[in-house]
Design an enzyme around this catalytic site. Structure first.
Site, PDB file in Angstrom:
ATOM      1  N   LYS A   1       9.872  -1.010  14.207  1.00  7.57           N
ATOM      2  CA  LYS A   1      10.449  -0.705  12.885  1.00  7.57           C
ATOM      3  C   LYS A   1      11.539   0.354  13.018  1.00  7.57           C
ATOM      4  O   LYS A   1      12.611   0.234  12.426  1.00  7.57           O
ATOM      5  CB  LYS A   1       9.369  -0.135  11.954  1.00  7.57           C
ATOM      6  CG  LYS A   1       8.393  -1.130  11.397  1.00  7.57           C
ATOM      7  CD  LYS A   1       7.535  -0.407  10.351  1.00  7.57           C
ATOM      8  CE  LYS A   1       6.232  -1.102  10.112  1.00  7.57           C
ATOM      9  NZ  LYS A   1       5.306  -0.351   9.280  1.00  7.57           N
TER      10      LYS A   1
ATOM     11  N   LYS B   1       0.842  -1.202   0.000  1.00  8.29           N
ATOM     12  CA  LYS B   1       0.000   0.000   0.000  1.00  8.29           C
ATOM     13  C   LYS B   1       0.878   1.254   0.000  1.00  8.29           C
ATOM     14  O   LYS B   1       0.660   2.171  -0.767  1.00  8.29           O
ATOM     15  CB  LYS B   1      -0.912  -0.032   1.227  1.00  8.29           C
ATOM     16  CG  LYS B   1      -1.852   1.129   1.327  1.00  8.29           C
ATOM     17  CD  LYS B   1      -2.751   1.007   2.540  1.00  8.29           C
ATOM     18  CE  LYS B   1      -3.410   2.344   2.838  1.00  8.29           C
ATOM     19  NZ  LYS B   1      -4.225   2.322   4.048  1.00  8.29           N
TER      20      LYS B   1
ATOM     21  N   GLY C   1      -4.833  -1.610   5.117  1.00  8.71           N
ATOM     22  CA  GLY C   1      -4.054  -2.761   4.648  1.00  8.71           C
ATOM     23  C   GLY C   1      -4.686  -4.096   4.998  1.00  8.71           C
ATOM     24  O   GLY C   1      -4.798  -4.997   4.164  1.00  8.71           O
ATOM     25  N   ARG C   2      -5.133  -4.244   6.247  1.00  4.22           N
ATOM     26  CA  ARG C   2      -5.678  -5.536   6.678  1.00  4.22           C
ATOM     27  C   ARG C   2      -7.100  -5.779   6.184  1.00  4.22           C
ATOM     28  O   ARG C   2      -7.688  -6.814   6.481  1.00  4.22           O
ATOM     29  CB  ARG C   2      -5.577  -5.671   8.202  1.00  4.22           C
ATOM     30  CG  ARG C   2      -6.173  -4.521   8.991  1.00  4.22           C
ATOM     31  CD  ARG C   2      -5.765  -4.593  10.463  1.00  4.22           C
ATOM     32  NE  ARG C   2      -6.175  -3.433  11.225  1.00  4.22           N
ATOM     33  CZ  ARG C   2      -5.485  -2.295  11.320  1.00  4.22           C
ATOM     34  NH1 ARG C   2      -4.335  -2.176  10.681  1.00  4.22           N
ATOM     35  NH2 ARG C   2      -5.909  -1.295  12.057  1.00  4.22           N
TER      36      ARG C   2
ATOM     37  N   GLU D   1      -4.486  -6.301  15.243  1.00  6.06           N
ATOM     38  CA  GLU D   1      -3.918  -5.003  14.842  1.00  6.06           C
ATOM     39  C   GLU D   1      -5.005  -3.919  14.949  1.00  6.06           C
ATOM     40  O   GLU D   1      -4.707  -2.766  15.241  1.00  6.06           O
ATOM     41  CB  GLU D   1      -3.360  -5.077  13.410  1.00  6.06           C
ATOM     42  CG  GLU D   1      -2.334  -3.989  13.122  1.00  6.06           C
ATOM     43  CD  GLU D   1      -1.597  -4.188  11.797  1.00  6.06           C
ATOM     44  OE1 GLU D   1      -2.235  -4.083  10.735  1.00  6.06           O
ATOM     45  OE2 GLU D   1      -0.372  -4.434  11.816  1.00  6.06           O
TER      46      GLU D   1
ATOM     47  N   HIS E   1      -6.467 -32.944  18.318  1.00  3.13           N
ATOM     48  CA  HIS E   1      -5.369 -33.812  18.760  1.00  3.13           C
ATOM     49  C   HIS E   1      -4.175 -32.994  19.239  1.00  3.13           C
ATOM     50  O   HIS E   1      -3.094 -33.540  19.445  1.00  3.13           O
ATOM     51  CB  HIS E   1      -4.943 -34.745  17.624  1.00  3.13           C
ATOM     52  CG  HIS E   1      -6.064 -35.622  17.160  1.00  3.13           C
ATOM     53  ND1 HIS E   1      -6.280 -36.888  17.667  1.00  3.13           N
ATOM     54  CD2 HIS E   1      -7.065 -35.397  16.277  1.00  3.13           C
ATOM     55  CE1 HIS E   1      -7.354 -37.414  17.098  1.00  3.13           C
ATOM     56  NE2 HIS E   1      -7.852 -36.524  16.243  1.00  3.13           N
TER      57      HIS E   1
ATOM     58  N   GLU F   1      10.521  -4.890   4.282  1.00  2.00           N
ATOM     59  CA  GLU F   1      10.510  -6.296   3.874  1.00  2.00           C
ATOM     60  C   GLU F   1      10.208  -6.426   2.385  1.00  2.00           C
ATOM     61  O   GLU F   1      10.906  -7.123   1.644  1.00  2.00           O
ATOM     62  CB  GLU F   1       9.431  -7.072   4.652  1.00  2.00           C
ATOM     63  CG  GLU F   1       9.736  -7.310   6.111  1.00  2.00           C
ATOM     64  CD  GLU F   1       9.251  -6.190   7.027  1.00  2.00           C
ATOM     65  OE1 GLU F   1       9.055  -5.049   6.533  1.00  2.00           O
ATOM     66  OE2 GLU F   1       9.091  -6.449   8.223  1.00  2.00           O
TER      67      GLU F   1
HETATM   68  O1  LIG Z   1       1.123  -2.742   2.270  1.00  2.00           O
HETATM   69  P1  LIG Z   1       2.245  -2.129   3.015  1.00  2.00           P
HETATM   70  O2  LIG Z   1       2.214  -0.635   2.962  1.00  2.00           O
HETATM   71  O3  LIG Z   1       3.567  -2.674   2.536  1.00  2.00           O
HETATM   72  O4  LIG Z   1       2.094  -2.509   4.524  1.00  2.00           O
HETATM   73  C1  LIG Z   1       2.190  -3.805   5.000  1.00  2.00           C
HETATM   74  C2  LIG Z   1       1.836  -3.920   6.464  1.00  2.00           C
HETATM   75  O5  LIG Z   1       2.803  -3.257   7.229  1.00  2.00           O
HETATM   76  C3  LIG Z   1       2.498  -2.403   8.297  1.00  2.00           C
HETATM   77  O6  LIG Z   1       3.516  -2.498   9.234  1.00  2.00           O
HETATM   78  C4  LIG Z   1       1.164  -2.559   8.974  1.00  2.00           C
HETATM   79  O7  LIG Z   1       1.299  -2.991  10.304  1.00  2.00           O
HETATM   80  C5  LIG Z   1       0.221  -3.469   8.273  1.00  2.00           C
HETATM   81  O8  LIG Z   1      -1.090  -3.069   8.573  1.00  2.00           O
HETATM   82  C6  LIG Z   1       0.428  -3.475   6.781  1.00  2.00           C
HETATM   83  O9  LIG Z   1      -0.505  -4.329   6.182  1.00  2.00           O
END
Ligand SMILES: O=P(O)(O)OC[C@H]1O[C@H](O)[C@H](O)[C@@H](O)[C@@H]1O
Length: 547
Positions: free
Chosen positions: A514, A209, A269-270, A355, A386, A215
């Site tokens: 971060k 986003k 994002g979520r 979150e 189990h 990452e």
């Molecule tokens: O889609 P992006 O901007 O790469 O973000 C990826 C993710 O990283 C962040 O740290 C948030 O905690 C998430 O809510 C998000 O989905």
């Protein structure tokens, strides 16, 4: 209009619930069933292909009435209206919350700052459809003129979990393309995936986003470098596409303008799998199935915004969750799907739920004096039976659990399906009734054990029972029913956030780690580390020695 700030514990309903809790906390559900033959019918919601039975909860009809009063006093109805109509309810980030617009109908009008966003949404949907069709049919080809065989989704958090969960869940509907997910900054993750790929036939979908996530950018760079070991710079345009709100950053990465699938800041994002973030889903199961997923979610949206709260599935589930979290002090909730396809469902929900509602400051900016977000966990049944069911049945913790089951299997093996479903029904029955001392003793009869031995073993074999469960019973796992199910939990999250008086759509809690990681990363090449606490410093020095 901003969401009001109402401390739920100051409402009349909350006070009544506290008093009511004292009266009902000791009640046995099995007695409630015995007293009211209609209980199971009264505490169930039949909607489309969903049957939600919430009768196996430690509640009476009075509990539900009081919880509904709580929803009213905390202005839930108004909040739903605010969300769907595009008000800036994500106040801390200054954004609308409109993932519901992504699955709305083309004929709907949804305004963001006075502009109808539906045409834009459908333009992107059209682009997803065209692109998916071209890749799946083989019309679109790689740099050596071969059709694509593999798709790699590069993203993390909401840009990974949603697509990964849906692709896994809809495996039955999948086409010939092999789908991979690279998320972790751990280089072993990306390298392990690369090992299996042929650059000539692999399409990379970079999903971020913000397009600033460490990452994702690291993985995308590593993959592009690997790709360029085989192909030329101009071939990148044929193999890399991106999904983002940050068009400038995507272009700077070198992605072709035509290969950018936009999304919008009003999609969290979520909650973004319904947007172009779902491109990998569409590539994996075809656009038609992706669209059915959206249509299912849209049906749940309509149910949520237009059904009275006592018959409203997400509302009732949210209220029950508040009942256990805030009155019984339950810490966690389990989600147990009785289908192997939903292996990643609880993992996906963890981001959505934890979150969103893992907050300790209310909408006034004050510390809350009550519990908020629940811990969420789970694995498919029967496997989990189990593994961790022992603790649910006989442990000291109260763990309300959602049992999700499907009447029909996809591959049609009735023998297996009957065994699976007998476990599904048996578990909630066992959790409800438990096994009394008398029942345990009766089982010992005829076993040729001494009275002393029986006395010794009996306490270990008693099941207290009275463990609450919701049964979410669905006809069949299809793209549409999955869409409904995901949207059901999304709305449950929203309702809980409203009642807890927190902001569910920001996530500042992920930032500190971060920031510190970036700081530490910059120190690795220095002579010595900066100031850190003794423990961290020891560990950093040890890492530097061992790496
Ligand atoms: O889609 P992006 O901007 O790469 O973000 C990826 C993710 O990283 C962040 O740290 C948030 O905690 C998430 O809510 C998000 O989905």
């Amino acid at each position: 209009m901003a969401l009001p700030s109402i401390n739920p514990t100051t409402t009349k309903a909350w006070k009544k619930l506290e008093a009511h809790f004292e009266n009902v906390k000791g009640l046995e559900m099995k007695d409630l069933f015995a007293q009211n033959k209609e209980r199971a019918n009264q505490m169930a919601i039949n909607w489309e292909d969903f049957y939600v039975d919430y009768s196996k909860n430690r509640i009476t009809s009075e509990t539900i009435n009081l919880l509904l009063e709580l929803a009213e006093e905390t202005k839930l109805k108004e909040a739903i209206q605010s969300q769907f109509s595009g008000e800036v309810i994500n106040k801390t980030e200054g954004r609308e919350v409109l993932h519901t617009a992504l699955r709305a109908k083309a004929t709907d009008t949804i305004l963001v700052e006075g502009k109808n966003v539906m045409p834009e949404i459908f333009e992107v949907k059209q682009k997803i459809e065209t692109f998916s069709n071209q890749v799946i049919s083989g019309a679109l080809k790689g740099y050596t003129n071969k059709a694509f065989t593999d798709i790699v989704n590069i993203g993390i958090g909401g840009s990974d979990l949603g697509p990964a969960m849906v692709v896994e869940s809809l495996q039955y509907y999948k086409n010939h393309l092999t789908t991979h997910f690279v998320s972790n900054v751990d280089g072993d993750h990306v390298n392990q995936v690369l090992k299996t790929l042929n650059p000539e036939t692999t399409l990379f979908v970079i999903v971020s986003k913000t397009f600033t996530t460490q990452e994702t950018l690291s993985n995308a760079n590593t993959i592009r470098t690997w790709f360029l070991e085989h192909a030329k710079q101009e071939d990148v345009a044929k193999h890399f596409v991106a999904v983002s709100t940050n068009i400038e950053k995507v272009k700077a990465f070198g992605i072709d303008q035509n290969n950018i699938f936009p999304m919008w800041n009003w999609v969290g994002g979520r909650f973004s799998l319904w947007s172009a973030v779902g491109l990998t889903i569409s590539l994996s199961v075809g656009y038609k199935n992706f669209d059915s997923l959206l249509a299912g979610a849209n049906k749940m949206d309509t149910h949520f915004k237009s059904t009275d709260f006592d018959q409203n599935i997400p509302v009732v589930l949210a209220l029950l969750s508040i009942w256990y979290n805030n009155f019984f002090n339950a810490e966690s909730e389990a989600v147990i799907p009785y289908t192997q396809y939903l292996t990643q469902f609880a993992t996906y929900l963890q981001q959505g739920i934890m979150e969103s509602n893992g907050k300790s400051v209310d909408r006034n900016g004050d510390l809350v004096n009550y519990q908020t977000g629940t811990l969420i966990w789970g694995e498919p049944g029967t496997n989990s039976q189990h593994a961790f069911f022992q603790l649910i049945h006989q442990g000291t913790k109260l763990i309300p659990a959602d049992f999700i089951g499907f009447a029909q299997s996809l591959h049609g093996n009735q023998d297996h399906q009957d065994k699976l479903m007998s476990n599904y029904f048996a578990q909630t029955e066992a959790l409800l009734n438990g096994k009394t001392k008398a029942e345990v003793e009766a089982e010992f009869e005829g076993q040729n054990l001494s009275a002393e031995k029986i006395k010794e073993l009996t306490p270990f074999k008693v099941f207290e029972g009275n463990k609450p469960t919701n049964t979410i019973f669905i006809k069949k796992l299809t793209p549409e029913s999955l869409g409904k199910l995901i949207a059901m939990y999304e709305h449950k999250i929203f309702v809980q956030g409203i009642i807890w008086n927190i902001y569910s759509y920001d996530q500042f809690g992920v930032e500190l780690g971060k920031q510190l990681a970036n700081k530490i990363l910059n120190e690795f090449d220095n002579q010595a580390f900066d100031n850190h606490d003794g423990s961290t410093l020891n560990l950093l020095n040890l890492y530097k020695k061992l790496r």
